[in-house]
Enzyme design. Structure first.
Site, PDB file in Angstrom:
ATOM      1  N   HIS A  86       0.760  -1.140  -0.522  1.00  0.00           N
ATOM      2  CA  HIS A  86      -0.016  -0.709  -0.793  1.00  0.00           C
ATOM      3  C   HIS A  86       0.265   1.237  -0.047  1.00  0.00           C
ATOM      4  O   HIS A  86       1.915   1.082   0.103  1.00  0.00           O
ATOM      5  CB  HIS A  86      -0.795  -0.356   1.055  1.00  0.00           C
ATOM      6  CG  HIS A  86       0.583   0.731   2.348  1.00  0.00           C
ATOM      7  ND1 HIS A  86       0.893  -0.738   3.151  1.00  0.00           N
ATOM      8  CD2 HIS A  86       0.392   1.060   3.407  1.00  0.00           C
ATOM      9  CE1 HIS A  86       1.736  -0.317   4.285  1.00  0.00           C
ATOM     10  NE2 HIS A  86       1.169   0.756   4.330  1.00  0.00           N
ATOM     11  N   HIS A 101       5.577   6.325  -1.202  1.00  0.00           N
ATOM     12  CA  HIS A 101       6.451   4.698  -1.209  1.00  0.00           C
ATOM     13  C   HIS A 101       4.807   3.447  -1.175  1.00  0.00           C
ATOM     14  O   HIS A 101       4.650   3.566  -0.054  1.00  0.00           O
ATOM     15  CB  HIS A 101       7.352   4.873  -0.646  1.00  0.00           C
ATOM     16  CG  HIS A 101       7.499   4.648   1.103  1.00  0.00           C
ATOM     17  ND1 HIS A 101       7.177   5.719   1.988  1.00  0.00           N
ATOM     18  CD2 HIS A 101       7.138   3.152   1.900  1.00  0.00           C
ATOM     19  CE1 HIS A 101       6.795   5.569   2.839  1.00  0.00           C
ATOM     20  NE2 HIS A 101       7.219   4.029   2.960  1.00  0.00           N
TER      21      HIS A 101
HETATM   22  O1  3AM Z   1       4.233   0.571   5.017  1.00  0.00           O
HETATM   23  P1  3AM Z   1       5.264   2.206   6.159  1.00  0.00           P
HETATM   24  O2  3AM Z   1       6.112   2.425   5.564  1.00  0.00           O
HETATM   25  O3  3AM Z   1       4.211   2.950   4.743  1.00  0.00           O
HETATM   26  O4  3AM Z   1       5.477   2.117   8.895  1.00  0.00           O
HETATM   27  C1  3AM Z   1       4.088   1.913   8.915  1.00  0.00           C
HETATM   28  C2  3AM Z   1       3.715   1.464   7.598  1.00  0.00           C
HETATM   29  O5  3AM Z   1       3.947   2.604   6.755  1.00  0.00           O
HETATM   30  C3  3AM Z   1       3.672   3.705   9.332  1.00  0.00           C
HETATM   31  O6  3AM Z   1       2.291   3.084   9.091  1.00  0.00           O
HETATM   32  C4  3AM Z   1       2.022   2.080   8.265  1.00  0.00           C
HETATM   33  C5  3AM Z   1       1.323   0.944   8.602  1.00  0.00           C
HETATM   34  O7  3AM Z   1       1.776   0.490   9.608  1.00  0.00           O
HETATM   35  N1  3AM Z   1       3.989   3.343  10.481  1.00  0.00           N
HETATM   36  C6  3AM Z   1       4.502   2.522  11.784  1.00  0.00           C
HETATM   37  N2  3AM Z   1       4.407   3.156  12.647  1.00  0.00           N
HETATM   38  C7  3AM Z   1       4.600   4.807  12.733  1.00  0.00           C
HETATM   39  C8  3AM Z   1       4.636   5.714  13.201  1.00  0.00           C
HETATM   40  N3  3AM Z   1       4.949   6.264  14.945  1.00  0.00           N
HETATM   41  C9  3AM Z   1       4.285   4.916  11.610  1.00  0.00           C
HETATM   42  N4  3AM Z   1       4.570   6.392  10.272  1.00  0.00           N
HETATM   43  C10 3AM Z   1       4.367   7.242  11.285  1.00  0.00           C
HETATM   44  N5  3AM Z   1       4.820   7.007  12.807  1.00  0.00           N
END
Ligand code: 3AM
Length: 176
Positions: free
Chosen positions: A43, A125
Site C-alpha cells: 500500500h 512509497h
Molecule cells: O508501509 P509504510 O512504511 O508506508 O511504517 C508503517 C506503515 O507505513 C507506518 O504506518 C504504515 C502502516 O503500519 N507507521 C507505523 N508506525 C508509525 C509511526 N509511529 C508509522 N508511521 C509514522 N509513525
C-alpha cells in the site's frame, strides 16, 4: 475503557499490480534482503493515525467522507532503501499534486485530532521489505508501473500469530 485500534489512511494497489510487484521483487532482490511485505499488505500510506479510540476513529471517518479530492495517476519509477527504518521501497520521482494534497489534508486532520504526525516530509512509497538493516543492492530501475488512484481507504493494522495484517475498513472514491 475504550478499545483502541491501530489505523492509517492509505492507497491500495490493485491485485494485478500486487502480483507484478511481488514477482519483480523476487527476481531482483536476494532472499535475505529483509522481511518481505505480503502482496495483500502492499500500500501507499497517506497518514498514519496510531492507536486511536473509536470516538476519534469515528470523527476521522466522517471527515474523510467529506474530503473532495481528485483521481490521479502515479508512476512507480523510483526505488530506495532507508537503512534507519530498514525499509526497501518503490516510489515515484514525480508525485502528482493531487496525491500530495490528499496526504496533506489527511495529515492535517489527523494532527488536529491529536494523532501525532511525523515531521519528516511526506515521501509516497510502497514498502517492499522491512527489517532490511544491512546494505541492499538496489536494482537500476523499476518496470515503470502505473497506479491509477480512484479511491483512498482507512485500514486497521493487527498483529496476530506473528503476522501483520491490514484490513480495509472503508474506502472513499476520488472525483474525476
Ligand atoms: O508501509 P509504510 O512504511 O508506508 O511504517 C508503517 C506503515 O507505513 C507506518 O504506518 C504504515 C502502516 O503500519 N507507521 C507505523 N508506525 C508509525 C509511526 N509511529 C508509522 N508511521 C509514522 N509513525
Amino acid at each position: 475503557m475504550s478499545v483502541e485500534r491501530r489505523l492509517f489512511f492509505a492507497l491500495s494497489l490493485p491485485a494485478k499490480l500486487q502480483k507484478q510487484v511481488i514477482k519483480w521483487r523476487a527476481e531482483h532482490f536476494p532472499q535475505d534482503t529483509g522481511r518481505p511485505v505480503t502482496a495483500a499488505n502492499l500500500h501507499i500510506t497517506l497518514a498514519f493515525l496510531g492507536e486511536i479510540s473509536e470516538l476519534k476513529a469515528g470523527a476521522l471517518t466522517r471527515i474523510a467522507g467529506r474530503i473532495q479530492a481528485q483521481k490521479f495517476s502515479l508512476c512507480l519509477d523510483d526505488i530506495g532503501h532507508w537503512p534507519g527504518s530498514g525499509v526497501v521501497w518503490i516510489g515515484t520521482k514525480r508525485a502528482p499534486n493531487a496525491l500530495l494534497q490528499l496526504a496533506s489534508v489527511l495529515r492535517s486532520h489527523a494532527a488536529r485530532n491529536g494523532c501525532h504526525q511525523s515531521t519528516l516530509p511526506f515521501h509516497p512509497h510502497v514498502s517492499l521489505y522491512r527489517s532490511a538493516t544491512r546494505p541492499v543492492a538496489i536494482p537500476p530501475a523499476t518496470p515503470d508501473w502505473q497506479l491509477e488512484a480512484e479511491d483512498f481507504s482507512l485500514y486497521e493494522s493487527t498483529y496476530e500469530r506473528g503476522r501483520t495484517r491490514y484490513r480495509c475498513l472503508q474506502s472513499w472514491p476520488l472525483a474525476d
